[in-house]
Each structure stands twice: as C-alpha cells, then as structure tokens.
Motif scaffolding. Structure first.
Motif, PDB file in Angstrom:
ATOM      1  N   PRO A 110       0.007  -1.073   0.183  1.00  0.00           N
ATOM      2  CA  PRO A 110       0.252   0.420  -0.177  1.00  0.00           C
ATOM      3  C   PRO A 110       0.725   1.451   0.162  1.00  0.00           C
ATOM      4  N   THR A 111       2.273   0.827  -0.034  1.00  0.00           N
ATOM      5  CA  THR A 111       3.078   2.666   0.467  1.00  0.00           C
ATOM      6  C   THR A 111       3.939   2.615  -1.151  1.00  0.00           C
ATOM      7  N   ARG A 112       3.124   1.827  -1.996  1.00  0.00           N
ATOM      8  CA  ARG A 112       3.288   2.293  -3.619  1.00  0.00           C
ATOM      9  C   ARG A 112       3.225   3.115  -4.065  1.00  0.00           C
ATOM     10  N   SER A 113       4.242   4.301  -4.776  1.00  0.00           N
ATOM     11  CA  SER A 113       3.814   5.816  -5.017  1.00  0.00           C
ATOM     12  C   SER A 113       3.687   5.613  -6.989  1.00  0.00           C
ATOM     13  N   GLU A 114       3.699   4.368  -7.561  1.00  0.00           N
ATOM     14  CA  GLU A 114       4.001   4.470  -8.776  1.00  0.00           C
ATOM     15  C   GLU A 114       3.462   3.253  -9.844  1.00  0.00           C
ATOM     16  N   TYR A 115       2.776   3.770 -10.324  1.00  0.00           N
ATOM     17  CA  TYR A 115       1.710   3.234 -11.571  1.00  0.00           C
ATOM     18  C   TYR A 115       2.255   3.551 -12.633  1.00  0.00           C
ATOM     19  N   PRO A 116       1.785   2.876 -13.549  1.00  0.00           N
ATOM     20  CA  PRO A 116       1.391   3.109 -14.920  1.00  0.00           C
ATOM     21  C   PRO A 116       0.439   4.067 -15.075  1.00  0.00           C
ATOM     22  N   SER A 117      -0.308   4.452 -14.843  1.00  0.00           N
ATOM     23  CA  SER A 117      -1.316   5.475 -14.839  1.00  0.00           C
ATOM     24  C   SER A 117      -1.894   6.447 -13.305  1.00  0.00           C
ATOM     25  N   ARG A 118      -1.893   7.614 -13.925  1.00  0.00           N
ATOM     26  CA  ARG A 118      -2.248   7.953 -12.178  1.00  0.00           C
ATOM     27  C   ARG A 118      -3.207   9.733 -12.934  1.00  0.00           C
ATOM     28  N   GLY A 119      -3.740  10.097 -12.369  1.00  0.00           N
ATOM     29  CA  GLY A 119      -4.452  11.714 -12.458  1.00  0.00           C
ATOM     30  C   GLY A 119      -3.615  12.548 -11.918  1.00  0.00           C
ATOM     31  N   GLN A 120      -4.396  14.042 -12.720  1.00  0.00           N
ATOM     32  CA  GLN A 120      -3.643  15.506 -11.873  1.00  0.00           C
ATOM     33  C   GLN A 120      -3.643  15.716 -10.823  1.00  0.00           C
ATOM     34  N   GLY A 121      -4.343  14.759  -9.567  1.00  0.00           N
ATOM     35  CA  GLY A 121      -4.895  15.391  -8.284  1.00  0.00           C
ATOM     36  C   GLY A 121      -5.600  16.513  -8.043  1.00  0.00           C
ATOM     37  N   THR A 122      -6.109  15.983  -6.330  1.00  0.00           N
ATOM     38  CA  THR A 122      -6.635  16.875  -6.059  1.00  0.00           C
ATOM     39  C   THR A 122      -6.727  17.712  -4.679  1.00  0.00           C
ATOM     40  N   GLN A 123      -6.482  18.572  -4.501  1.00  0.00           N
ATOM     41  CA  GLN A 123      -5.860  19.343  -3.138  1.00  0.00           C
ATOM     42  C   GLN A 123      -6.523  19.252  -2.403  1.00  0.00           C
ATOM     43  N   VAL A 124      -6.060  18.853  -1.286  1.00  0.00           N
ATOM     44  CA  VAL A 124      -6.104  18.213   0.223  1.00  0.00           C
ATOM     45  C   VAL A 124      -5.944  19.604   1.357  1.00  0.00           C
ATOM     46  N   THR A 125      -6.643  20.066   2.390  1.00  0.00           N
ATOM     47  CA  THR A 125      -5.687  21.190   2.938  1.00  0.00           C
ATOM     48  C   THR A 125      -6.467  20.677   3.844  1.00  0.00           C
ATOM     49  N   VAL A 126      -5.626  20.675   5.397  1.00  0.00           N
ATOM     50  CA  VAL A 126      -6.269  20.712   6.651  1.00  0.00           C
ATOM     51  C   VAL A 126      -5.616  21.699   7.425  1.00  0.00           C
ATOM     52  N   SER A 127      -6.689  22.241   8.090  1.00  0.00           N
ATOM     53  CA  SER A 127      -5.754  23.495   8.637  1.00  0.00           C
ATOM     54  C   SER A 127      -6.153  22.808  10.738  1.00  0.00           C
ATOM     55  N   SER A 128      -5.158  23.567  11.012  1.00  0.00           N
ATOM     56  CA  SER A 128      -5.295  23.378  12.934  1.00  0.00           C
ATOM     57  C   SER A 128      -5.849  24.420  13.106  1.00  0.00           C
TER      58      SER A 128
END
Length: 126
Positions: A108-126
C-alpha cells in the motif's frame, strides 16, 4: 486515451472529513481488471502511498491510514473512492488516484503506477 479524474478535495479543519472520487475512462481493459490506489504528495515531502485496492476488492493501507481512511471502488461506475476521516494537518497534500493493469497491487506504500490522475488538493487547517 486513459484518463483518471479526481474530485472532492478541498479545505477542512482538523478532525473533519472529505471524500475523494476518481473517475476512470478510456482504459484498454475493463476497470475491474485493474489494481487501483491513492498516493499523495506534499511540498518538501517524499511522495507517499496511502491505500490500494486489488481487483478482487482487497484493500490495504499505509501505516497510520487504516482506521481513518477507507478506500473503495464501484467498478460499475468506473469510480474509485477515498473516504478520509479525522483529518490532520499533516494529511495536507495533493492526492492522486492511480491504476495498474496487474490486478494485485502489492504494497500500500507504492506511489508508482502506469496511470495516474492530475490530482486534487486537500488542505487541513489546525
């Protein structure tokens, strides 16, 4: 053309929740063949795997994610989800969904894949 499109990111306060979605389209084989997963990337930090789900529905989580995050898939809708609860400021990152035609994802720690999206930002404030 293969495409993964994430949505659902945003800004929340610590302790809050978000549900990310990832819509797949244009893949060579039916999406139910694929391993799918989420990884994240924050400024100044190493890319980090978050969770994976095999084509048989087996889910795995990186350390510290299980119990707070839940990965799921709806192959009929070609959609991958990541439910995130009890969010912490250190969860702030761009979250990417990804796919691999080999149906077993492995770590589950893998971060390399043949296909990936463009991403979505998540911001958590304290």
């Amino acid at each position: 053309q293969e495409r993964l499109e994430e949505s659902g990111g945003g800004s929340v306060q610590a302790g809050g929740s978000l549900r990310l979605s990832c819509k797949a389209s244009g893949f060579r084989w039916p999406i139910n063949v694929y391993c799918m997963g989420w990884f994240r990337e924050a400024p100044g930090k190493k890319r980090e795997g978050v969770a994976t789900i095999d084509n048989d529905g087996s889910a795995r989580y990186a350390y510290g994610m299980e119990g707070r995050f839940a990965i799921s898939r709806d192959d009929a809708k070609n959609t991958l989800y990541l439910e995130m609860n009890r969010l912490k400021p250190e969860d702030s990152a761009i979250y990417y969904c990804a796919a691999d035609p080999y149906g077993y994802c492995g770590s589950p720690t893998r971060s390399e894949y043949p296909s990936r999206g463009q991403g979505t930002q998540v911001t958590v404030s304290s």
